[in-house]
Design a protein around this motif. Structure first.
Motif, PDB file in Angstrom:
ATOM      1  N   VAL A   1      43.392  31.683  50.530  1.00  0.00           N
ATOM      2  CA  VAL A   1      42.616  32.925  50.643  1.00  0.00           C
ATOM      3  C   VAL A   1      41.208  32.685  50.120  1.00  0.00           C
ATOM      4  O   VAL A   1      40.210  33.043  50.763  1.00  0.00           O
ATOM      5  N   LEU A   2      41.120  32.019  48.969  1.00  0.00           N
ATOM      6  CA  LEU A   2      39.795  31.783  48.359  1.00  0.00           C
ATOM      7  C   LEU A   2      38.925  30.896  49.240  1.00  0.00           C
ATOM      8  O   LEU A   2      37.728  31.129  49.382  1.00  0.00           O
ATOM      9  N   GLU A   3      39.565  29.891  49.853  1.00  0.00           N
ATOM     10  CA  GLU A   3      38.796  29.006  50.718  1.00  0.00           C
ATOM     11  C   GLU A   3      38.192  29.801  51.882  1.00  0.00           C
ATOM     12  O   GLU A   3      37.034  29.624  52.247  1.00  0.00           O
TER      13      GLU A   3
ATOM     14  N   TYR B   1      45.658  39.514  40.016  1.00  0.00           N
ATOM     15  CA  TYR B   1      45.144  38.154  39.799  1.00  0.00           C
ATOM     16  C   TYR B   1      44.325  37.704  41.014  1.00  0.00           C
ATOM     17  O   TYR B   1      43.194  37.240  40.877  1.00  0.00           O
ATOM     18  N   LEU B   2      44.920  37.862  42.202  1.00  0.00           N
ATOM     19  CA  LEU B   2      44.209  37.437  43.416  1.00  0.00           C
ATOM     20  C   LEU B   2      42.881  38.189  43.566  1.00  0.00           C
ATOM     21  O   LEU B   2      41.841  37.603  43.844  1.00  0.00           O
ATOM     22  N   LEU B   3      42.944  39.498  43.344  1.00  0.00           N
ATOM     23  CA  LEU B   3      41.752  40.344  43.509  1.00  0.00           C
ATOM     24  C   LEU B   3      40.645  39.864  42.568  1.00  0.00           C
ATOM     25  O   LEU B   3      39.474  39.765  42.958  1.00  0.00           O
ATOM     26  N   GLU B   4      41.020  39.531  41.354  1.00  0.00           N
ATOM     27  CA  GLU B   4      40.033  39.053  40.378  1.00  0.00           C
ATOM     28  C   GLU B   4      39.416  37.729  40.840  1.00  0.00           C
ATOM     29  O   GLU B   4      38.206  37.541  40.764  1.00  0.00           O
TER      30      GLU B   4
ATOM     31  N   LYS C   1      35.545  37.070  41.745  1.00  0.00           N
ATOM     32  CA  LYS C   1      34.762  36.035  41.045  1.00  0.00           C
ATOM     33  C   LYS C   1      34.013  35.091  42.000  1.00  0.00           C
ATOM     34  O   LYS C   1      33.152  34.340  41.550  1.00  0.00           O
ATOM     35  N   THR C   2      34.359  35.072  43.273  1.00  0.00           N
ATOM     36  CA  THR C   2      33.591  34.240  44.210  1.00  0.00           C
ATOM     37  C   THR C   2      32.162  34.761  44.293  1.00  0.00           C
ATOM     38  O   THR C   2      31.261  34.057  44.723  1.00  0.00           O
ATOM     39  N   GLY C   3      31.981  36.043  43.923  1.00  0.00           N
ATOM     40  CA  GLY C   3      30.637  36.620  43.925  1.00  0.00           C
ATOM     41  C   GLY C   3      30.230  37.204  45.272  1.00  0.00           C
ATOM     42  O   GLY C   3      29.102  37.659  45.431  1.00  0.00           O
TER      43      GLY C   3
ATOM     44  N   ALA D   1      38.060  48.479  38.249  1.00  0.00           N
ATOM     45  CA  ALA D   1      37.070  49.105  37.365  1.00  0.00           C
ATOM     46  C   ALA D   1      36.069  48.078  36.840  1.00  0.00           C
ATOM     47  O   ALA D   1      34.887  48.381  36.685  1.00  0.00           O
ATOM     48  N   ARG D   2      36.527  46.849  36.566  1.00  0.00           N
ATOM     49  CA  ARG D   2      35.665  45.871  35.881  1.00  0.00           C
ATOM     50  C   ARG D   2      34.689  45.136  36.796  1.00  0.00           C
ATOM     51  O   ARG D   2      33.657  44.673  36.340  1.00  0.00           O
ATOM     52  N   TYR D   3      35.041  44.997  38.066  1.00  0.00           N
ATOM     53  CA  TYR D   3      34.176  44.199  38.948  1.00  0.00           C
ATOM     54  C   TYR D   3      33.348  45.090  39.872  1.00  0.00           C
ATOM     55  O   TYR D   3      33.901  45.842  40.680  1.00  0.00           O
ATOM     56  N   ASP D   4      32.032  44.959  39.752  1.00  0.00           N
ATOM     57  CA  ASP D   4      31.137  45.780  40.575  1.00  0.00           C
ATOM     58  C   ASP D   4      31.280  45.491  42.059  1.00  0.00           C
ATOM     59  O   ASP D   4      30.975  46.335  42.892  1.00  0.00           O
ATOM     60  N   ASN D   5      31.713  44.256  42.380  1.00  0.00           N
ATOM     61  CA  ASN D   5      31.822  43.935  43.807  1.00  0.00           C
ATOM     62  C   ASN D   5      33.189  44.304  44.400  1.00  0.00           C
ATOM     63  O   ASN D   5      33.422  44.085  45.586  1.00  0.00           O
ATOM     64  N   VAL D   6      34.099  44.852  43.583  1.00  0.00           N
ATOM     65  CA  VAL D   6      35.326  45.430  44.168  1.00  0.00           C
ATOM     66  C   VAL D   6      35.006  46.895  44.428  1.00  0.00           C
ATOM     67  O   VAL D   6      34.665  47.640  43.506  1.00  0.00           O
ATOM     68  N   MET D   7      35.079  47.283  45.681  1.00  0.00           N
ATOM     69  CA  MET D   7      34.579  48.597  46.079  1.00  0.00           C
ATOM     70  C   MET D   7      35.462  49.730  45.540  1.00  0.00           C
ATOM     71  O   MET D   7      36.693  49.620  45.542  1.00  0.00           O
ATOM     72  N   PRO D   8      34.828  50.815  45.114  1.00  0.00           N
ATOM     73  CA  PRO D   8      35.572  51.929  44.524  1.00  0.00           C
ATOM     74  C   PRO D   8      36.194  52.833  45.583  1.00  0.00           C
ATOM     75  O   PRO D   8      35.827  53.999  45.728  1.00  0.00           O
ATOM     76  N   TYR D   9      37.078  52.250  46.341  1.00  0.00           N
ATOM     77  CA  TYR D   9      37.747  53.018  47.409  1.00  0.00           C
ATOM     78  C   TYR D   9      39.176  52.507  47.565  1.00  0.00           C
ATOM     79  O   TYR D   9      39.386  51.305  47.740  1.00  0.00           O
TER      80      TYR D   9
END
Ligand code: SAH
Ligand code: SF4
Ligand code: F3S
Length: 482
Positions: free
Chosen positions: A224-226, A261-264, A268-270, A293-301
């Motif tokens: 997934v990360l790749e 874990y996966l979402l984090e 973190k890929t940015g 809540a902690r990651y600005d790039n995870v959308m609040p939806y």
């Protein structure tokens, strides 16, 4: 490695599809190949794919396109021009199936004009026993039927259909391995679907998906990360992690992993924006709320389907949560992420749903004031437990309830949108607005469709837009200098 396919069924069987085997799913990184005689087969020829249903099908169609283009075919939006037509179908409700059958009827005359035309039906309808029997009997102009588990076999199946001049039916009732090296042609240049898992083990009593998509299989975190990193390098701004129930990601591994874990790791890929869908309320962990809540790039939806606000109906649906526990989760999310947008799915007219039970759905809706909801009238699906339930509620009554619910949905949606008027928000610009050439459109972090006056050079970028007006489904605004 040559694989033995004889263990699979040529035609689908719902009974087989229900079984959840213990055997391990292999993850294969080099299993896909195109027979050499197929590499140039599509030169100067066109393909047309029509996609029905959910994002899983949208993503599958991108892979079908990838395979066809590797066989030198070119895409066309004009069905009449095509040499290969594929209908990637959905079985979720009766009307979804009726649309497909109508389209198959429309294709008949094209086959008469061009006997070399290949017509294929794939996707979730192809996994249904009854449907495949009906297609074979009633529509002799279909050349190829294949299901959701053997998508990667398209080059071989196309070869068989072309050279044998016989109808080819290959549907596996049970899931195969995860094939990682499939090509794809993505529908957008800035936002992408990324599968994180396939199948579903929830077996909600009304739902056909666990039969058509097989048992839950998660992709490896590294894979997934790749994919996400590759997309990021190509300039993609947004990924949506896809699964029928993303919260259950990794539960099928020998050493289980969590979706949080996966979402984090993806956050973190940015990459600018991370979305995910769908979240079953049952597996929604505190860690997930924390990560969002902690990651600005995870959308609040969050899309958080409730289906019904009544406990007896929820039990009959096999949803495994109660009205109370759903509301507890809902409030927990809103407390930790106050501005989080939440949407839902609701089914009205589940067998024997009483007026009072329906009122419970309305009252829950009043409490949650969702940003948006997708509402459906229940339709029985062959082979599911709910299809065997007696149902005394008339279709007219079900329709009346749907309209009543939709009035509430519209009212709350407008209210949620009004909250943004006067605010300056970030929008990923998709392109020119559908209804007005002078306007641009794109989605906000909360997944609101924004139409706005802006600079056309900014298509594909994230810009700041001041919201001037709220409508029921969309918002209007003006781009402001960053
Ligand atoms: N995996 C997702 C749902 C996928 S199906 C989830 O669990 O949330 C999308 C929606 O279709 C469901 O949420 C449900 O509201 C609706 N649906 C599914 N089966 C249906 C049926 N037999 N009749 C009416 N609506 C149905
Ligand atoms: Fe269907 Fe339930 Fe699975 Fe969603 S979680 S796909 S509604 S069985
Ligand atoms: Fe339809 Fe299959 Fe998706 S039934 S909703 S296309 S998983």
């Amino acid at each position: 490695m040559k694989k033995d396919y004889s263990q699979y069924f040529k035609k689908p069987s719902l009974q087989e599809a229900q079984k959840r085997g213990k055997e391990d799913i292999q993850i294969l990184h080099d299993a896909f190949h195109i027979p050499s005689e197929m590499i140039h087969i599509g030169q100067h020829k066109f393909y047309y794919i029509r996609t029905y249903g959910c994002q899983a099908n949208e993503r599958d169609s991108e892979i079908l396109s990838g395979m066809l283009e590797m066989m030198s075919y070119e895409a066309t939006d004009v069905m009449e021009q095509a040499d290969v037509i594929l209908l990637n179908t959905c079985a979720i409700r009766e009307n979804a199936e009726m649309k497909v059958l109508g389209k198959i009827g429309d294709i008949k005359h094209l086959k008469r004009q061009n006997p070399d035309l290949i017509v294929g039906v794939c996707g979730c309808m192809a996994q249904e026993e009854e449907v495949v029997s009906r297609l074979l009997e009633k529509y002799p102009h279909i050349d190829l039927i294949f299901g959701t588990h053997n998508l990667h076999r398209l080059p071989e199946l196309l070869k068989e259909a072309m050279f044998s001049k016989e109808r080819v039916v290959e549907v596996w009732s049970k899931e195969g391995d995860i094939i990682e090296n499939l090509p794809s042609v993505r529908a957008h240049g800035t936002k992408a679907w990324v599968n994180i898992m396939y199948g579903c083990d929830k077996f909600c009593t009304y739902c056909i998906v666990p039969y058509t998509r097989g048992k839950q299989r998660s992709r490896l975190v590294e894979d997934v990360l790749e994919e996400v990193r590759e997309l990021q390098e190509k300039g993609y701004k947004e990924v949506t992690l896809l699964g029928q129930n993303v919260n259950a990601y990794g539960k099928d591994f020998e050493t289980p992993l969590s979706f949080a874990y996966l979402l984090e790791q993806v956050a973190k890929t940015g990459i600018d924006r991370v979305r995910f869908t769908t979240s079953h309320p049952w597996d929604f962990s505190e860690d997930m709320i924390d990560t969002i809540a902690r990651y600005d790039n995870v959308m609040p939806y969050i899309h958080l389907p409730v289906q019904s606000g009544n406990n007896d109906i929820l039990k009959l649906m096999g949803r495994k949560y109660s009205r109370e526990s759903y509301l507890e989760l809902f409030h927990k999310i809103k407390e930790r992420i106050p501005h989080c947008a939440i949407s839902t799915d609701i089914i009205v007219g589940f067998p024997n749903e009483t007026k009072q039970q329906f009122e419970d759905t309305l009252s829950l809706y009043d409490i949650c004031e969702y940003d948006i909801a997708y509402t459906f009238i229940y339709t029985p699906r062959d082979g599911t437990p709910a299809a065997k339930m007696e149902d005394n509620i008339s279709l007219e009554e079900k329709q009346r309830r749907l309209y009543q619910l939709n009035d509430l949905v519209n009212e709350k949606s407008k209210k949620a949108n009004e909250h943004f008027v006067g605010q300056t928000i970030k929008v990923l610009v998709d392109g020119i607005s559908k209804n007005d050439d002078e306007m641009l459109c794109g989605y906000s972090e909360h997944n609101k469709l924004i139409n706005f006056k802006g600079n056309k050079d900014h298509i594909g970028q994230i810009v700041r837009v001041k919201i001037t007006q709220a409508k029921t489904w969309t918002l209007d605004g003006e781009e402001v200098e960053s």
